[in-house]
Enzyme design. Structure first.
Site, short mmCIF file in Angstrom:
data_model
loop_
_atom_site.label_atom_id
_atom_site.label_comp_id
_atom_site.label_asym_id
_atom_site.label_seq_id
_atom_site.Cartn_x
_atom_site.Cartn_y
_atom_site.Cartn_z
N ASP A 142 0.84 -1.21 0.00
CA ASP A 142 0.00 0.00 0.00
C ASP A 142 0.87 1.25 0.00
OD1 ASP A 142 0.89 -0.03 2.61
OD2 ASP A 142 -1.08 0.26 3.52
N SER A 143 2.19 1.06 0.01
CA SER A 143 3.12 2.18 -0.22
C SER A 143 2.83 2.82 -1.58
CB SER A 143 4.57 1.71 -0.16
OG SER A 143 4.79 0.60 -1.01
N ASP A 156 -1.31 -6.29 -0.28
CA ASP A 156 -1.28 -5.61 1.01
C ASP A 156 -2.68 -5.14 1.37
OD1 ASP A 156 -0.04 -4.60 3.22
OD2 ASP A 156 1.05 -3.01 2.18
N LYS A 159 -1.04 -9.39 3.10
CA LYS A 159 -0.27 -8.90 4.25
C LYS A 159 -1.17 -8.00 5.09
CE LYS A 159 2.97 -5.49 3.94
NZ LYS A 159 2.43 -4.47 4.88
N GLU A 214 -0.99 -5.38 8.65
CA GLU A 214 -0.19 -4.72 9.67
C GLU A 214 -0.79 -4.99 11.05
OE1 GLU A 214 0.33 -0.53 8.93
OE2 GLU A 214 1.18 -0.86 6.94
N GLU A 224 9.65 -3.92 10.24
CA GLU A 224 10.02 -2.64 9.63
C GLU A 224 10.60 -1.68 10.66
OE1 GLU A 224 7.21 -0.94 6.90
OE2 GLU A 224 8.31 0.96 6.78
#
Ligand code: KIV
Length: 266
Positions: free
Chosen positions: A45-46, A84, A114, A116, A183
């Site tokens: 999602d960057s 993501d 993925k 978070e 991260e």
């Protein structure tokens, strides 16, 4: 060409082989990464910051993620493609998380998702894994929580946060995650997490002791220049090259040097 599986990613840790991961948001780079032998391609999602130019990843939607994941998945032959899950696609309830995760596999062609977070998303991870959806965890600096953290600084430098991260990593493993991204945390802590888990760790700004490494492709190629984190090694300066090439084109057209006779039809 046989696809890399989550089982193979796990076996790489057992064999002591480093896992190579990068991000991709579109066809050209997805192909280049796959041809280079990257094991895991994350449609991160960057893309909200790198592709769409947003201030953070928080505004990224499911529709954006599915669109980009579909494109990447169609370009990749070998690497494991991970989609993501964007902010608010998995936090509300395990049911909603499961439905959204399923869309990444069914509608977009990803092989895994993925998420978070640690203990707070464990039930979501468990439900996805039970349904046959492989999950990559993500701990440490979790950019979707930037407004809570108040920035993008190094995480878990203090003992209490480091202990929580170690605990969260165990919880994700028990919930069935096949690997976990770490991260921007101290290298020593990443080593402790890596040694304490059966599943692999994939580091970004987490030092050399992780089982694999991931970077944002546009960062390591020098294309994303808005900021440059200390942990990014630039393998090329494509932004500079592109600027020079574009200036050359502008000048050639203005001066009547492009197109030449060879570049024209008779
Ligand atoms: O969104 C992303 O690209 C990521 C990686 C940097 C791990 O989460």
């Amino acid at each position: 060409m046989p696809k890399v599986t989550t089982k193979q990613i796990w076996e790489m840790k057992v064999k002591g082989e480093k896992i190579v991961a990068l991000t991709a948001y579109e066809y050209l780079f997805a192909k280049l990464l796959d041809e280079a032998g990257v094991d895991l391609i994350l449609v991160g999602d960057s893309l909200g910051m790198v592709f769409a130019g947003y201030e953070s990843t928080v505004r990224v939607t499911m529709e954006q993620m599915l669109y980009h994941t579909r494109i990447v998945a169609s370009a990749v032959e070998r690497a494991l493609v991970v989609g993501d899950m964007p902010f608010m696609s998995f936090q509300v309830s395990p049911e909603e998380a499961l439905r959204n995760a399923g869309r990444f596999l069914q509608e977009a062609g990803a092989q895994a998702v993925k998420v978070e977070g640690g203990e707070e998303v464990a039930e979501q991870v468990r439900r996805m894994v039970q349904a046959g959806i492989p999950v990559l965890g993500h701990l440490g600096l979790t950019p979707q929580s930037v407004y809570q953290f108040g920035g993008y600084g190094v995480r878990a430098k203090e003992r209490k946060e480091a202990e929580k991260l170690l605990h969260d990593a165990q919880v994700l493993q028990e919930a069935g995650a096949f690997a976990v991204v770490l991260e921007k945390i101290p290298a020593g802590l990443a080593r402790r997490v890596t040694e304490s888990l059966r599943i692999p760790t994939i580091g970004i700004g987490a030092g050399p002791f992780c089982d694999g490494q991931i970077l944002v492709t546009q960062d390591m190629l020098g294309l994303f220049e808005r900021f440059r984190p200390k942990f990014v090694r630039r393998y090329a300066e494509l932004g500079k090259l592109a600027r020079e090439a574009l200036a050359g084109y502008v000048e050639d057209v203005r001066e009547g040097r492009f197109p030449s006779e060879e570049e024209s039809f008779v």
